[in-house]
Write a protein that holds these residues in place. Sequence first.
Motif, mmCIF file in Angstrom:
data_model
loop_
_atom_site.group_PDB
_atom_site.id
_atom_site.type_symbol
_atom_site.label_atom_id
_atom_site.label_comp_id
_atom_site.label_asym_id
_atom_site.label_seq_id
_atom_site.Cartn_x
_atom_site.Cartn_y
_atom_site.Cartn_z
ATOM 1 N N LEU A 216 -36.393 100.747 -14.082
ATOM 2 C CA LEU A 216 -36.543 101.079 -15.500
ATOM 3 C C LEU A 216 -36.382 102.569 -15.769
ATOM 4 C CD1 LEU A 216 -39.412 98.639 -16.513
ATOM 5 C CD2 LEU A 216 -36.956 98.417 -16.929
ATOM 6 N N ASP A 217 -36.594 103.417 -14.757
ATOM 7 C CA ASP A 217 -36.328 104.846 -14.938
ATOM 8 C C ASP A 217 -34.831 105.089 -15.128
ATOM 9 O OD1 ASP A 217 -38.997 105.574 -14.763
ATOM 10 O OD2 ASP A 217 -38.921 105.888 -12.588
ATOM 11 N N VAL A 218 -34.013 104.335 -14.394
ATOM 12 C CA VAL A 218 -32.556 104.460 -14.545
ATOM 13 C C VAL A 218 -32.124 103.898 -15.896
ATOM 14 C CG1 VAL A 218 -30.306 103.884 -13.534
ATOM 15 C CG2 VAL A 218 -32.268 104.297 -12.040
ATOM 16 N N VAL A 219 -32.758 102.801 -16.317
ATOM 17 C CA VAL A 219 -32.484 102.239 -17.642
ATOM 18 C C VAL A 219 -32.750 103.278 -18.720
ATOM 19 C CG1 VAL A 219 -33.262 100.541 -19.347
ATOM 20 C CG2 VAL A 219 -32.892 99.844 -16.976
ATOM 21 N N ARG A 220 -33.901 103.936 -18.640
ATOM 22 C CA ARG A 220 -34.264 104.936 -19.643
ATOM 23 C C ARG A 220 -33.312 106.142 -19.602
ATOM 24 N NH1 ARG A 220 -39.513 102.909 -18.086
ATOM 25 N NH2 ARG A 220 -40.556 102.058 -19.947
ATOM 26 N N LYS A 221 -32.897 106.530 -18.416
ATOM 27 C CA LYS A 221 -31.981 107.661 -18.277
ATOM 28 C C LYS A 221 -30.667 107.397 -18.995
ATOM 29 C CE LYS A 221 -29.466 110.340 -14.790
ATOM 30 N NZ LYS A 221 -29.180 110.489 -13.328
ATOM 31 N N HIS A 222 -30.209 106.140 -18.943
ATOM 32 C CA HIS A 222 -28.920 105.785 -19.540
ATOM 33 C C HIS A 222 -29.092 104.969 -20.821
ATOM 34 C CE1 HIS A 222 -26.682 107.299 -16.093
ATOM 35 N NE2 HIS A 222 -27.552 106.697 -15.309
ATOM 36 N N TRP A 223 -30.232 105.103 -21.478
ATOM 37 C CA TRP A 223 -30.499 104.361 -22.707
ATOM 38 C C TRP A 223 -29.434 104.676 -23.759
ATOM 39 C CZ3 TRP A 223 -33.462 100.338 -23.558
ATOM 40 C CH2 TRP A 223 -33.813 99.979 -24.867
ATOM 41 N N TYR A 224 -29.067 103.670 -24.535
ATOM 42 C CA TYR A 224 -28.042 103.815 -25.574
ATOM 43 C C TYR A 224 -28.552 104.754 -26.669
ATOM 44 C CZ TYR A 224 -24.454 102.178 -28.889
ATOM 45 O OH TYR A 224 -23.401 102.094 -29.767
ATOM 46 N N LYS A 225 -27.952 105.947 -26.764
ATOM 47 C CA LYS A 225 -28.488 107.021 -27.610
ATOM 48 C C LYS A 225 -28.626 106.670 -29.089
ATOM 49 C CE LYS A 225 -27.489 111.070 -24.758
ATOM 50 N NZ LYS A 225 -27.304 110.316 -23.528
ATOM 51 N N PRO A 226 -27.699 105.893 -29.691
ATOM 52 C CA PRO A 226 -27.887 105.556 -31.112
ATOM 53 C C PRO A 226 -29.176 104.794 -31.406
ATOM 54 C CG PRO A 226 -25.608 105.171 -30.467
ATOM 55 C CD PRO A 226 -26.368 105.483 -29.208
ATOM 56 N N TRP A 227 -29.824 104.206 -30.387
ATOM 57 C CA TRP A 227 -31.079 103.492 -30.600
ATOM 58 C C TRP A 227 -32.291 104.415 -30.545
ATOM 59 C CZ3 TRP A 227 -30.099 98.754 -26.882
ATOM 60 C CH2 TRP A 227 -29.163 97.896 -27.481
ATOM 61 N N GLY A 228 -32.077 105.724 -30.343
ATOM 62 C CA GLY A 228 -33.204 106.638 -30.230
ATOM 63 C C GLY A 228 -33.816 106.595 -28.832
ATOM 64 N N ASP A 229 -35.050 107.029 -28.714
ATOM 65 C CA ASP A 229 -35.743 107.004 -27.424
ATOM 66 C C ASP A 229 -36.039 105.563 -27.020
ATOM 67 O OD1 ASP A 229 -35.764 109.770 -27.300
ATOM 68 O OD2 ASP A 229 -37.695 109.927 -28.327
ATOM 69 N N PRO A 230 -36.043 105.275 -25.734
ATOM 70 C CA PRO A 230 -36.367 103.905 -25.302
ATOM 71 C C PRO A 230 -37.809 103.559 -25.603
ATOM 72 C CG PRO A 230 -36.205 105.378 -23.410
ATOM 73 C CD PRO A 230 -35.732 106.161 -24.598
ATOM 74 N N PRO A 231 -38.113 102.277 -25.766
ATOM 75 C CA PRO A 231 -39.505 101.866 -25.999
ATOM 76 C C PRO A 231 -40.412 102.310 -24.862
ATOM 77 C CG PRO A 231 -37.986 100.045 -26.387
ATOM 78 C CD PRO A 231 -37.185 101.138 -25.769
ATOM 79 N N GLU A 232 -41.671 102.533 -25.184
ATOM 80 C CA GLU A 232 -42.645 102.934 -24.159
ATOM 81 C C GLU A 232 -42.786 101.845 -23.100
ATOM 82 O OE1 GLU A 232 -47.439 103.863 -23.873
ATOM 83 O OE2 GLU A 232 -46.393 104.189 -25.774
ATOM 84 N N LYS A 233 -42.788 100.589 -23.556
ATOM 85 C CA LYS A 233 -42.933 99.474 -22.617
ATOM 86 C C LYS A 233 -41.664 98.628 -22.623
ATOM 87 C CE LYS A 233 -46.815 97.390 -21.838
ATOM 88 N NZ LYS A 233 -48.055 96.580 -21.985
ATOM 89 N N ILE A 234 -41.066 98.470 -21.451
ATOM 90 C CA ILE A 234 -39.897 97.606 -21.274
ATOM 91 C C ILE A 234 -40.209 96.656 -20.128
ATOM 92 C CG2 ILE A 234 -37.412 97.491 -20.801
ATOM 93 C CD1 ILE A 234 -37.191 100.409 -21.639
ATOM 94 N N LEU A 235 -39.877 95.397 -20.298
ATOM 95 C CA LEU A 235 -40.014 94.421 -19.212
ATOM 96 C C LEU A 235 -38.638 94.174 -18.612
ATOM 97 C CD1 LEU A 235 -42.416 91.855 -20.921
ATOM 98 C CD2 LEU A 235 -43.011 93.730 -19.367
#
Length: 403
Positions: A216-235
């Motif tokens: 999930l750290d890699v997911v957050r690093k490459h999060w889709y920028k138009p969606w803003g910051d990634p959610p605090e909790k991701i499953l």
Amino acid sequence: MGNQFYKADVAIVGGGIAGIVSAIELLDQNKKVLILDRDDEENLGGLARWSFGGICMIGTPEQKRMKINDTPELALKDWTSFAEFEEDADWPKKWAEFYTYSSLEYIYEWLKNRGVSFLAMVNWPERGLFKPGNSVPRWHITWGTGHGLMEALINHMNEHPNRGNLTIHYNHKVEDLDSQDGEITGCHGLIEADQTKFRVESGAVIIAAGGICGDLDVVRKHWYKPWGDPPEKILTGSHKYADGGMHRSVENAGGNVTHLEKQFHYAAGIHHPNPRKPHHGLSLIPPKSALWVNAHGKRIGPIPLVTSYDTRYLVEQICKQPGKYSWQVMNRKIMERELAVSGSEYMTAFRDKKRLEVIKTLLFGNKKLTNRLLGESIDIVTANSVSELAEKMNELNGDQSVD
């Protein structure tokens, strides 16, 4: 114990569906094949074993029997409408064209010839919301779900006339690729069971190690920028070893790694009752008739969120809400008739190929699944009034967010 050395014509990193299909193709060519899988032997088949097993295919006999008029030209038009290709996305566009024009031969016929069968009913995925998605039903459900798909392919591989050319090593973590004079010559890594090192010499290496969503750290690093910051909790429903490590190895070796921000997330997930990894989630197939509300209990809109039209739109809208999560409110009848869990673990009638139970579920709803979720899930609350429901939602979250 000394270091282990292996030699093969082709080394395959990963024993999931991509690795097994690659091995079958190579055995057909009488090659010496080595599969290196980080997991245990009973988990051969990877994440596909746990999937629902839906496959997008064009022009199949199942479509024709349902009088669905589909063509590669229509499918490519739909794909292009929905894909958000960049102007210079030459390879993605070539892939879309190849897939739509070749799915009948390279997927449908290939799988049928290796013991895989499909339900007679073709379903709708991703119809599109503001622009056309799929114009016709194309989603074919594997009979037996992803579990049946992988059982058929593994059996075919193990019964292959050239099975003697195949070696599979488990608990082998490939750590990096080896190269000489600009060419890949093999790979090396660690046997995690006893911490022994190994090295492989091969004419080619196929990377079939999954995506990046197991970390999930890699997911957050490459999060889709138009969606803003990634959610605090991701499953995560991804494989725990699909952590992007081999992506980095490929990149370090000069390979072209692109589009890591084009992740496909699901809008409705709950904690897995029996997690096999950190932050393990179950992806729900949300009921179309449920009321979708945000962290404060306010309906998300003004356009209501409805599943199966545009999943990325659902995720985008939820990411705009306070807390970046949502609730779905429904009665028991809606839950029994419309709610499902994506995967083989909870879709047991499909997985175990119980035709009568499947028909019964379609006609009368899935009371067994409803009772199981109500009994196991910490993320589902029930009440007999709106005020009681709000109290229980707040109790679960440990705050007073819901009015």
